[in-house]
Design an enzyme around this catalytic site. Structure first.
Site, PDB file in Angstrom:
ATOM      1  N   ASP A  39       0.835  -1.189   0.000  1.00  0.00           N
ATOM      2  CA  ASP A  39       0.000   0.000   0.000  1.00  0.00           C
ATOM      3  C   ASP A  39       0.874   1.245   0.000  1.00  0.00           C
ATOM      4  O   ASP A  39       1.570   1.517   0.974  1.00  0.00           O
ATOM      5  CB  ASP A  39      -0.888  -0.032   1.240  1.00  0.00           C
ATOM      6  CG  ASP A  39      -1.861   1.124   1.300  1.00  0.00           C
ATOM      7  OD1 ASP A  39      -1.873   1.927   0.364  1.00  0.00           O
ATOM      8  OD2 ASP A  39      -2.606   1.211   2.286  1.00  0.00           O
ATOM      9  N   ASP A  78      -0.526   7.560  -6.976  1.00  0.00           N
ATOM     10  CA  ASP A  78      -0.901   6.344  -6.263  1.00  0.00           C
ATOM     11  C   ASP A  78      -0.970   5.170  -7.241  1.00  0.00           C
ATOM     12  O   ASP A  78      -1.739   5.215  -8.206  1.00  0.00           O
ATOM     13  CB  ASP A  78      -2.253   6.554  -5.584  1.00  0.00           C
ATOM     14  CG  ASP A  78      -2.716   5.337  -4.801  1.00  0.00           C
ATOM     15  OD1 ASP A  78      -1.852   4.644  -4.228  1.00  0.00           O
ATOM     16  OD2 ASP A  78      -3.928   5.084  -4.761  1.00  0.00           O
TER      17      ASP A  78
END
Length: 429
Positions: free
Chosen positions: A105, A312
């Site tokens: 993540d 991201d």
């Protein structure tokens, strides 16, 4: 549930790595393979649609988390869910080592895995790690700086450091500990003394594809921060197109990586309110060489921690706050000489049978640096003969998604606080 502990930006990345226990500073390079998530029995259109839906959920989680960090309150109507992310990888922990699939993540920091004994553990495809059988496991004391780095996720000292990480509708609770890790199947040398969470109480939608999570955010508990100077505080990747076969892999590199001569470099922005995110300094967007009518400062990070744009790898499409998205959508409609078609597959779609001439799109960064997107990084094929805009609207934060990053070599330099990028055929690396 204590919503002050809300965290929810999950990106699945599967990799295999081997490491040595000691490294010459700044001289270590480590290449791993990323495999894009693929559900069995689905065709390419269905896989793409699923990725976009997960992207929406992830964007909702990020917006909710940012709001909670700023206000200290959570809107009960906010649709928060654990996102499944887009990539998968393998990690080995302990002595002797136990391998498991990990979730990586880029928006959080803690490294954790399910641990025996389990109060609650979800099904995972590999054996659950039992710390009592490892000779290198030890607990982190409450006086340690790693325990302090948990901040609101720290739950107490019993007698050592314990945590409770909440991911929207899921969470992991357990002990903060040190352990040896081999990023891969356990056949490589181990890195000793990595701080991680040993989760004895784990639950949540979306975790079952892996046995834990590896944080690649900017905080002290993340993998890149703990490896630090051993890998020159750098990692990079080059993502293959989402339309490629899911069996093909994309490279992830810790360290200097391959040469990026001729690359563009921009400064990263630090946000003290949301310190795990990688913020990028967008100043505007141009379409066919013409600047869009986006108000000045639209992408600026605000003093209260709101706004800005993050890059991201776990969000599939790009999200722009409405002040930027609406002018973009209008400009595309004006530039394309055929009418869009209504479709549940996207907000702005065209039929390929209409021989659509797609416009060129460029993101403008601080310092006059441009990021030129080819058409396949702007529009994606959907059901039938549709091409749909791979972007959407958000309300608080903008997100530069992984479709816009495909076939770009992207290097994160945490020490120098900068990001470099270069158009690259990723399947040639």
């Amino acid at each position: 549930m204590d919503f002050s502990k809300l965290l929810g930006f999950v990106a699945f990345i599967c990799f295999s790595i081997s490491m040595t226990a000691s490294f010459p500073i700044g001289q270590f390079n480590l290449r791993v393979n990323l495999t894009r998530r693929s559900e069995e029995g689905l065709n390419s259109t269905e896989r793409l649609r699923g990725a976009v839906e997960r992207s929406k959920r992830r964007m909702n989680m990020i917006e909710a988390f940012v709001k909670q960090q700023i206000t200290g309150q959570l809107d009960a109507e906010t649709p928060i869910r654990v996102g499944n992310g887009e990539f998968l990888m393998s990690v080995a922990v302990g002595t002797p080592s136990v391998s498991f699939e990990a979730i990586v993540d880029t928006g959080s920091d803690l490294i954790w895995t399910q641990c025996m004994p389990c109060k609650n553990c979800y099904d995972q495809p590999t054996p659950i790690f039992d710390p009592s059988k490892s000779s290198t496991y030890s607990r982190v004391p409450c006086t340690n700086s790693f325990c302090d780095a948990l901040e609101s996720f720290k739950t107490g000292c019993n007698p050592d450091c314990t945590f409770d990480y909440t991911y929207g509708t899921g969470e992991t609770r357990g002990d903060l500990a040190y352990e040896s890790f081999s990023i891969g199947d356990g056949s490589g040398s181990m890195v000793e003394g990595i701080a991680f969470g040993c989760g004895h109480d784990n639950k949540g939608r979306g975790f079952s594809q892996g046995g834990g999570l590896v944080g690649l955010g900017r905080g002290p508990l993340s993998l890149i921060s703990q490896l630090g100077s051993k890998v020159d505080n750098k990692f990079s990747y080059c993502l293959l197109p989402i339309t490629d076969s899911p069996s093909q892999t994309s490279p992830l590199i810790f360290g200097d990586g391959d040469s990026l001569s001729g690359a563009n470099t921009i400064p990263l922005i630090k946000n003290s309110v949301n310190p795990s995110f990688w913020y990028i300094p967008v100043t505007g967007i141009t379409l066919n060489g013409k600047p869009l009518n986006i108000p000045s400062g639209t992408f600026d990070l605000q003093s209260n921690g709101n706004g800005g744009m993050i890059i991201d790898s776990g969000t599939t499409i790009t999200y722009l706050i409405e002040a930027a998205y609406n002018p973009l959508r209008e400009a595309i409609q004006s530039a394309v000489d055929v009418a869009p078609v209504e479709s549940s597959s996207g907000d702005l779609c065209y039929q390929t049978s209409d021989n659509v001439a797609l416009p060129s799109l460029t993101f403008n960064f601080k310092g006059g640096v441009n990021y030129d997107l080819p058409p396949e990084n702007v529009f994606i094929p959907q059901s039938g003969d549709l091409l749909c805009l791979a972007m959407g609207a958000s309300s608080g934060i903008s997100i530069f998604g992984n479709i816009q990053q495909q076939n770009f070599y992207i290097l994160y330099d945490n020490a120098q606080n900068r990001l470099s990028f270069k158009p690259t055929k990723c399947d040639s690396l």
